[in-house]
Design a protein around this motif. Structure first.
Motif, PDB file in Angstrom:
ATOM      1  N   CYS A 198      -5.320  -4.327  16.434  1.00  0.00           N
ATOM      2  CA  CYS A 198      -4.842  -3.533  15.301  1.00  0.00           C
ATOM      3  C   CYS A 198      -3.675  -4.235  14.609  1.00  0.00           C
ATOM      4  O   CYS A 198      -3.567  -4.200  13.380  1.00  0.00           O
ATOM      5  CB  CYS A 198      -4.430  -2.138  15.765  1.00  0.00           C
ATOM      6  N   ARG A 199      -2.819  -4.878  15.374  1.00  0.00           N
ATOM      7  CA  ARG A 199      -1.731  -5.667  14.782  1.00  0.00           C
ATOM      8  C   ARG A 199      -2.301  -6.807  13.945  1.00  0.00           C
ATOM      9  O   ARG A 199      -1.796  -7.126  12.858  1.00  0.00           O
ATOM     10  CB  ARG A 199      -0.831  -6.238  15.872  1.00  0.00           C
ATOM     11  N   LEU A 200      -3.361  -7.428  14.445  1.00  0.00           N
ATOM     12  CA  LEU A 200      -4.020  -8.518  13.722  1.00  0.00           C
ATOM     13  C   LEU A 200      -4.613  -8.008  12.403  1.00  0.00           C
ATOM     14  O   LEU A 200      -4.432  -8.626  11.351  1.00  0.00           O
ATOM     15  CB  LEU A 200      -5.119  -9.124  14.593  1.00  0.00           C
ATOM     16  N   PHE A 201      -5.310  -6.862  12.468  1.00  0.00           N
ATOM     17  CA  PHE A 201      -5.905  -6.295  11.256  1.00  0.00           C
ATOM     18  C   PHE A 201      -4.823  -5.909  10.249  1.00  0.00           C
ATOM     19  O   PHE A 201      -4.983  -6.122   9.049  1.00  0.00           O
ATOM     20  CB  PHE A 201      -6.748  -5.062  11.596  1.00  0.00           C
ATOM     21  N   HIS A 202      -3.735  -5.336  10.742  1.00  0.00           N
ATOM     22  CA  HIS A 202      -2.633  -4.927   9.853  1.00  0.00           C
ATOM     23  C   HIS A 202      -2.089  -6.137   9.092  1.00  0.00           C
ATOM     24  O   HIS A 202      -1.892  -6.078   7.869  1.00  0.00           O
ATOM     25  CB  HIS A 202      -1.520  -4.283  10.673  1.00  0.00           C
ATOM     26  N   LYS A 203      -1.859  -7.220   9.804  1.00  0.00           N
ATOM     27  CA  LYS A 203      -1.336  -8.432   9.175  1.00  0.00           C
ATOM     28  C   LYS A 203      -2.350  -9.017   8.192  1.00  0.00           C
ATOM     29  O   LYS A 203      -1.986  -9.484   7.105  1.00  0.00           O
ATOM     30  CB  LYS A 203      -0.990  -9.463  10.256  1.00  0.00           C
ATOM     31  N   ASP A 204      -3.624  -8.964   8.552  1.00  0.00           N
ATOM     32  CA  ASP A 204      -4.657  -9.504   7.674  1.00  0.00           C
ATOM     33  C   ASP A 204      -4.732  -8.706   6.374  1.00  0.00           C
ATOM     34  O   ASP A 204      -4.865  -9.285   5.288  1.00  0.00           O
ATOM     35  CB  ASP A 204      -6.012  -9.490   8.380  1.00  0.00           C
ATOM     36  N   PHE A 205      -4.649  -7.383   6.459  1.00  0.00           N
ATOM     37  CA  PHE A 205      -4.669  -6.559   5.251  1.00  0.00           C
ATOM     38  C   PHE A 205      -3.459  -6.849   4.368  1.00  0.00           C
ATOM     39  O   PHE A 205      -3.557  -6.820   3.134  1.00  0.00           O
ATOM     40  CB  PHE A 205      -4.710  -5.080   5.608  1.00  0.00           C
ATOM     41  N   GLU A 206      -2.335  -7.138   4.996  1.00  0.00           N
ATOM     42  CA  GLU A 206      -1.139  -7.496   4.227  1.00  0.00           C
ATOM     43  C   GLU A 206      -1.385  -8.788   3.440  1.00  0.00           C
ATOM     44  O   GLU A 206      -1.061  -8.881   2.248  1.00  0.00           O
ATOM     45  CB  GLU A 206       0.050  -7.660   5.170  1.00  0.00           C
ATOM     46  N   ILE A 207      -1.964  -9.785   4.106  1.00  0.00           N
ATOM     47  CA  ILE A 207      -2.243 -11.068   3.462  1.00  0.00           C
ATOM     48  C   ILE A 207      -3.298 -10.911   2.363  1.00  0.00           C
ATOM     49  O   ILE A 207      -3.143 -11.420   1.246  1.00  0.00           O
ATOM     50  CB  ILE A 207      -2.709 -12.093   4.515  1.00  0.00           C
ATOM     51  N   LEU A 208      -4.387 -10.198   2.679  1.00  0.00           N
ATOM     52  CA  LEU A 208      -5.465 -10.024   1.702  1.00  0.00           C
ATOM     53  C   LEU A 208      -5.000  -9.207   0.505  1.00  0.00           C
ATOM     54  O   LEU A 208      -5.392  -9.482  -0.630  1.00  0.00           O
ATOM     55  CB  LEU A 208      -6.669  -9.350   2.367  1.00  0.00           C
ATOM     56  N   GLY A 209      -4.169  -8.205   0.763  1.00  0.00           N
ATOM     57  CA  GLY A 209      -3.645  -7.396  -0.326  1.00  0.00           C
ATOM     58  C   GLY A 209      -2.800  -8.220  -1.281  1.00  0.00           C
ATOM     59  O   GLY A 209      -2.895  -8.065  -2.512  1.00  0.00           O
TER      60      GLY A 209
END
Length: 315
Positions: A198-209
């Motif tokens: 979930c930490r990985l997904f959170h960071k990925d959404f931050e980057i993609l956003g």
């Protein structure tokens, strides 16, 4: 004598009846507890699967916005360099996208199989090659995590190892889940790994956003520059000028909607993390906290899914 015997038999049968009644109540209570746990874990699993599907939709959205930005860049460069007929590169390379999709499919299999341990069969009908995805996840190392998720973003080596270990753990569980018939034990064992995913997904959404915002800003800027550099033409063509400005207004609104969307996706994986950390509570008497978390998680996952559906129907 007969009366005493009858009295003793009456007490005996009364005691047996009381015992059987108590036993029946215990069975009913236990069955109710298991049924409730099955229902709640089923709801959690369905929300996790929906979130994984929403994430796949997010990847598609990033690519569409990026493609439009690259087209604008080629139009901008046309007068100087002519038409560039090379393929427009995607934001994610095929390998980077494949790693992301394998991680998401691993999460979906974990969620579905976790639910199936409590008798929920409906979620197990996923058209996925379990062994294939499990083996693929086991082979993910820090280099693949860095290249797929953090190629342009700094991240510590310690976090890379943690994220890779979480992906590997999901892979092992997917392959070996049939040997594990205890959902409560599985939740406890996988809790730290799901937290790190979930930490990985959170960071990925931050980057993609951020990428989506940058691409939309560039596209808006290109349209603005086009009008200003060709002002005499657009001044003489008010209809075309109006159409271009209206399109820019639409892009500004799209930029805000996408910002809120990726913020929501960060929020939903944070809620998934909290819900999974508390998921063991479904087997206890005090379920208020976990029930609330699962309800929130499910509602947010469904809301985001409906938003993606609205994007498709509005085209």
């Amino acid at each position: 004598m007969a009366q005493k015997l009858a009295s003793r038999l009456g007490l005996f049968f009364h005691g047996r009846l009381v015992f059987c009644a108590l036993l029946a109540l215990c069975v009913v209570a236990a069955t109710g507890c298991v049924t409730d746990a099955s229902k709640q874990i089923g709801a959690f699993s369905q929300a996790a699967i929906t979130t994984a599907d929403n994430t796949t939709e997010a990847f598609d959205l990033v690519e569409k916005v990026h493609y439009r930005c690259e087209v604008s860049n080629r139009i901008r460069a046309y007068n100087t360099n002519g038409f560039d007929n090379s393929p427009i590169p995607a934001y994610m390379t095929p390998t980077n996208l494949e790693v992301r999709l394998e991680v998401l499919n691993g999460l979906k299999l974990y969620a579905a199989n976790l639910s199936s341990l409590l008798g929920n069969s409906a979620l197990t009908n996923l058209d996925l090659a379990t062994t294939h995805f499990g083996q693929a996840l086991i082979s993910v190392d820090t280099s693949l995590v860095k290249d797929a998720y953090f190629k342009k973003e700094p991240v510590s080596e310690a976090d890379l190892r943690i994220f890779a270990a979480a992906v590997n753990a999901i892979g092992h569980w997917v392959i070996e889940h049939e040997q594990n018939k205890d959902a409560q034990k599985a939740i406890a064992e996988m809790q730290p790994h799901v937290t790190n995913l979930c930490r990985l997904f959170h960071k990925d959404f931050e980057i993609l956003g951020k990428q989506v915002q940058n691409d939309l800003n560039d596209t808006i800027q290109y349209k603005d520059d086009t009008i200003l550099k060709n002002w005499s033409y657009f001044a003489a063509s008010p209809g075309e000028k109006r159409a271009e400005i209206e399109e820019m207004c639409g892009l500004v609104r799209e930029r805000q909607d996408d910002l809120e969307l990726f913020n929501s996706m960060q929020s939903v994986v944070d809620t998934m993390q909290k819900a999974h950390e508390a998921l063991g509570q479904v087997f206890s008497d005090d379920k208020a906290n976990i029930n609330s978390l699962i309800t929130e998680f499910s509602a947010e996952a469904k809301r985001i899914s409906k938003y993606y559906s609205s994007l498709k129907t509005s085209k």
